[in-house]
Design a protein around this motif. Structure first.
Motif, PDB file in Angstrom:
ATOM      1  N   LEU A   1     -13.501  -6.976  11.313  1.00  0.00           N
ATOM      2  CA  LEU A   1     -12.329  -6.875  10.775  1.00  0.00           C
ATOM      3  C   LEU A   1     -12.073  -5.706  11.089  1.00  0.00           C
ATOM      4  O   LEU A   1     -10.234  -6.149  10.920  1.00  0.00           O
ATOM      5  CB  LEU A   1     -13.151  -5.529   9.265  1.00  0.00           C
ATOM      6  CG  LEU A   1     -13.239  -6.367   7.655  1.00  0.00           C
ATOM      7  CD1 LEU A   1     -13.760  -5.826   6.981  1.00  0.00           C
ATOM      8  CD2 LEU A   1     -11.995  -7.687   7.708  1.00  0.00           C
TER       9      LEU A   1
ATOM     10  N   TYR B   1      -6.630  -8.673  13.646  1.00  0.00           N
ATOM     11  CA  TYR B   1      -4.932  -8.659  13.934  1.00  0.00           C
ATOM     12  C   TYR B   1      -5.549  -8.637  15.912  1.00  0.00           C
ATOM     13  O   TYR B   1      -4.290  -8.530  16.294  1.00  0.00           O
ATOM     14  CB  TYR B   1      -4.742  -7.561  13.137  1.00  0.00           C
ATOM     15  CG  TYR B   1      -4.230  -8.068  12.024  1.00  0.00           C
ATOM     16  CD1 TYR B   1      -3.550  -9.004  11.882  1.00  0.00           C
ATOM     17  CD2 TYR B   1      -3.376  -6.735  10.803  1.00  0.00           C
ATOM     18  CE1 TYR B   1      -2.842  -9.748  10.508  1.00  0.00           C
ATOM     19  CE2 TYR B   1      -3.390  -7.172   9.435  1.00  0.00           C
ATOM     20  CZ  TYR B   1      -2.651  -8.742   9.621  1.00  0.00           C
ATOM     21  OH  TYR B   1      -2.504  -8.829   8.369  1.00  0.00           O
TER      22      TYR B   1
ATOM     23  N   LEU C   1     -12.278 -14.551   4.910  1.00  0.00           N
ATOM     24  CA  LEU C   1     -11.034 -13.746   4.933  1.00  0.00           C
ATOM     25  C   LEU C   1     -10.432 -13.237   6.930  1.00  0.00           C
ATOM     26  O   LEU C   1      -9.415 -13.309   6.963  1.00  0.00           O
ATOM     27  CB  LEU C   1     -11.135 -12.699   4.521  1.00  0.00           C
ATOM     28  CG  LEU C   1     -11.237 -12.578   3.189  1.00  0.00           C
ATOM     29  CD1 LEU C   1     -11.813 -10.795   2.440  1.00  0.00           C
ATOM     30  CD2 LEU C   1     -10.185 -12.768   2.085  1.00  0.00           C
TER      31      LEU C   1
ATOM     32  N   LEU D   1     -12.676  -4.701   1.117  1.00  0.00           N
ATOM     33  CA  LEU D   1     -12.874  -3.992   2.493  1.00  0.00           C
ATOM     34  C   LEU D   1     -11.440  -4.630   3.700  1.00  0.00           C
ATOM     35  O   LEU D   1     -10.759  -4.323   4.237  1.00  0.00           O
ATOM     36  CB  LEU D   1     -13.699  -4.742   3.600  1.00  0.00           C
ATOM     37  CG  LEU D   1     -15.753  -4.234   3.042  1.00  0.00           C
ATOM     38  CD1 LEU D   1     -16.653  -4.637   3.655  1.00  0.00           C
ATOM     39  CD2 LEU D   1     -15.831  -2.654   3.051  1.00  0.00           C
ATOM     40  N   SER D   2     -11.398  -5.969   3.416  1.00  0.00           N
ATOM     41  CA  SER D   2     -10.504  -6.676   4.093  1.00  0.00           C
ATOM     42  C   SER D   2      -9.137  -5.885   3.283  1.00  0.00           C
ATOM     43  O   SER D   2      -8.128  -5.595   4.607  1.00  0.00           O
ATOM     44  CB  SER D   2     -10.158  -8.157   3.637  1.00  0.00           C
ATOM     45  OG  SER D   2     -11.156  -8.597   3.555  1.00  0.00           O
ATOM     46  N   LEU D   3      -8.270  -5.547   2.052  1.00  0.00           N
ATOM     47  CA  LEU D   3      -7.556  -4.906   2.203  1.00  0.00           C
ATOM     48  C   LEU D   3      -7.380  -3.054   2.803  1.00  0.00           C
ATOM     49  O   LEU D   3      -6.086  -3.111   3.046  1.00  0.00           O
ATOM     50  CB  LEU D   3      -7.593  -5.134   0.898  1.00  0.00           C
ATOM     51  CG  LEU D   3      -7.416  -5.615  -0.523  1.00  0.00           C
ATOM     52  CD1 LEU D   3      -7.195  -5.953  -1.406  1.00  0.00           C
ATOM     53  CD2 LEU D   3      -5.395  -6.774  -0.120  1.00  0.00           C
TER      54      LEU D   3
ATOM     55  N   PRO E   1       0.796  -1.370  -0.394  1.00  0.00           N
ATOM     56  CA  PRO E   1       0.196   0.270  -0.060  1.00  0.00           C
ATOM     57  C   PRO E   1       0.582   1.241   0.648  1.00  0.00           C
ATOM     58  O   PRO E   1       1.913   1.744   0.312  1.00  0.00           O
ATOM     59  CB  PRO E   1      -0.816  -0.083   1.247  1.00  0.00           C
ATOM     60  CG  PRO E   1       0.267  -1.470   1.515  1.00  0.00           C
ATOM     61  CD  PRO E   1       0.401  -1.947   0.982  1.00  0.00           C
TER      62      PRO E   1
ATOM     63  N   ALA F   1      -9.043  -2.824   5.447  1.00  0.00           N
ATOM     64  CA  ALA F   1      -8.483  -3.012   7.126  1.00  0.00           C
ATOM     65  C   ALA F   1      -7.190  -3.774   7.518  1.00  0.00           C
ATOM     66  O   ALA F   1      -6.788  -3.700   8.379  1.00  0.00           O
ATOM     67  CB  ALA F   1      -9.574  -3.824   7.056  1.00  0.00           C
ATOM     68  N   VAL F   2      -6.665  -3.688   6.825  1.00  0.00           N
ATOM     69  CA  VAL F   2      -5.160  -5.119   6.826  1.00  0.00           C
ATOM     70  C   VAL F   2      -4.153  -4.399   6.045  1.00  0.00           C
ATOM     71  O   VAL F   2      -3.193  -5.220   6.441  1.00  0.00           O
ATOM     72  CB  VAL F   2      -4.872  -6.475   7.257  1.00  0.00           C
ATOM     73  CG1 VAL F   2      -6.504  -6.263   8.110  1.00  0.00           C
ATOM     74  CG2 VAL F   2      -6.013  -6.851   6.229  1.00  0.00           C
ATOM     75  N   ALA F   3      -4.150  -3.000   5.719  1.00  0.00           N
ATOM     76  CA  ALA F   3      -2.853  -2.608   5.284  1.00  0.00           C
ATOM     77  C   ALA F   3      -1.553  -2.654   5.896  1.00  0.00           C
ATOM     78  O   ALA F   3      -0.811  -3.064   5.014  1.00  0.00           O
ATOM     79  CB  ALA F   3      -3.560  -0.777   5.098  1.00  0.00           C
TER      80      ALA F   3
END
Lengths: 217, 217, 217, 217
Positions: D104, D108, D36, C38-40, B47, C42-44
């Motif tokens: 989400l 983590y 996911l 959405l997940s991408l 990113p 969220a967890v950048a």
């Protein structure tokens, strides 16, 4: 809605009426987990930026194919089970969750095993340096075999549990004679596979032949 | 449930009755694999954290578009096939697994190819330094062309296999005259595409013109 | 199967009969792409390993919320459109592919924008050092605004195109008076949103007020 | 289509007629987000390349199991709710979006918590060095407990909100006496869980016992 008998010759399971109707959420969740696992095995490494990195992507394709076949085999068992019986009670949800857990747990180890095998086989003709780097000693090779045999056994114990549960619901599912027999046989075959895996693990762990028990498969 | 003829003017396939009912798990698994592949091509890089990195994300958008179009084209073939025939027997499951394998295998190489092309084209007007860095020599350009032609050919051979299988199930599927003809024609067209790809690969590999065989497409 | 009128009070669209039956593969593919996006967002970042990294995950939650709301808003437009009209012809497949492309293209930039805004707002009260690091100059702030306005405009142009196509299929879809009106109004409202975005981009690009055109939204 | 009463003994919810028919897009989107999240917890680290890295993947399996069980528990609540009531109005879409956001957001951190617990427990028998490295001080342990209790409370408040909304739609859904009671009881039980979590957070934040409030669960 039950499959009409006229349609049953266009799928892979001609002796069984399928009780599963539209794809359930349990199956949907499982499909996503399986597909994600396939992708995680496929793209374990970073994207290539030079031609030689690209070539190594294709070389690792053999390792990928190995994990891909195993995962898709498990998916196919899963698929047939849920299409056949359409069960979704507490016990099924629990066993299914356990299966997904084991699958996700073994995604990276499966990739490691595959990479390892494609390092191991050429090593017989040259030398064992890379093997030694990856594993770090003969006793670890033994542990590898035990771990994977254990994972394999757990997967087939879960499948046996699923079929056993379906067999116990014989009346509720209106299984006919053939279907009941096929269900019992699926359960037995899964138990045998689990047994073989545990036997190999036992031989590897308890006898001096250690990792050389692998070819017993 | 078969599509009523009144509804067929609202989708892209007016000459065919669709035998596929609710989305099957085979299609669901495949959709997830396709969508994951699209995302993997889209976000190949980390990113962005600064404005110039952000700009390079948009610049790589052209390369992404290239892979996106190819993957979605394959998805559309897949979609039409399963909607039309609703087949799910052993052979279909096997061919579908093979297709998913090739797709996952070629995700990163597709991205590489696209990045490469958008380095190659401006290179004709300036110099070939970056190209040389990515590929490392003219003979590798040749190999690139052979590899991708091979992948392309395999995809279309699988599609031809799927349509051939559908044609062989003509009676079970109750295909009418038009539908049978369309099925045969789809198979022939996929075979021709596979043939062209293999011809290009052959020209690149066996004749001195090497990588310059690319424009034959 | 059309929704019975008795059921329509349990969903969000009481004035419309829904023509979409079971979820189609086009919708399924799109759902997966949206969920992945959405997940991408969220967890950048990488998973946290210390408490202070954990806290920064929660702090970036505000930025995540921003992208989450925008993506889910687009998903909701997509959802309503396909449920309402159940269209899946060539043009819809094409416009949908375009929408997915833009969504995947803007996932990381959306995250960047959100991170940027949560750096920019406190900067008004302290100093602009971090802002300067991220953007690198006032003229880049201008470009940022133009890029995002453009993306925003493209999304709403596609939505307008979808509704326009549905309106043109009025007879095939048997839209009644109210439904036709709602369809036309949805199209007009999407066009207005696209127009506003392009106006902002124009003001930012062509007039001296530059990036300060942002609050025009 | 309502489940026939004859089929209800093959799923986990025998006292409830299921109003949800085919899986809706809201459920589909949610399933993908849940799957996911499961995968992100499973593969938080890079793929292993040596045997010792492989072993640490299995060791982190305990931490993975912890997050897996919590996420799947939330999924099961979600699953039962949407199967039972088949609601999809504005308020449900909003509450569902909120739930997905929290899930989400906490993926983590959940993994971090699990890793932390499996460092904390052996620390009681040896020393607290690694714990200190991860957390950085006793007051942070307190904050950890408050954060997770808050997340837990929010999830159950959302679930309570969903069931409360279903109860308010009693007539539209034609809930019978038992079903209405079960709905009210589900709401009450979710509220109690949220209340306990907030009580623990309060004890941790406001009293001197601080992080030692954890065992109150």
């Amino acid at each position: 809605m039950l499959r009409s008998t006229e349609k049953s010759h266009v799928d892979q399971d001609p002796y069984f009426r399928w009780r599963g109707g539209a794809v359930t959420r349990i199956e949907n969740l499982s499909d996503i987990v399986f597909a994600l696992s396939l992708s995680l095995i496929a793209v374990a490494s970073a994207p290539p930026t030079t031609f030689s990195e690209l070539i190594s992507v294709f070389r690792s394709g053999f390792a990928f194919a190995f994990g891909f076949v195993i995962l898709l085999m498990i998916w196919n068992y899963h698929y047939l089970f849920f299409r056949r019986y359409g069960l979704s009670d507490q016990k099924i949800v629990f066993l299914n969750a356990l299966l997904l857990f084991v699958v996700l747990m073994f995604v990276y180890p499966l990739r490691f095993l595959a990479d390892f095998m494609f390092v191991l086989i050429p090593a017989f003709f040259t030398n064992f340096d890379t093997v030694a780097y990856m594993v770090g000693g003969i006793e670890n090779g033994e542990n590898l075999l035990i771990i994977y045999s254990f994972g394999y056994a757990v997967v087939f114990l879960i499948i046996a549990g699923l079929y056993g549960h379906a067999a116990s619901k014989r009346e509720a599912l209106e299984l006919d004679e053939t279907e009941y027999l096929l269900t019992r046989r699926s359960r037995a075959s899964a138990l045998i596979q689990a047994g073989v895996a545990m036997f190999v693990a036992g031989v590897a762990g308890l006898t001096p032949i250690g990792p050389w028990a692998g070819p017993l498969y």
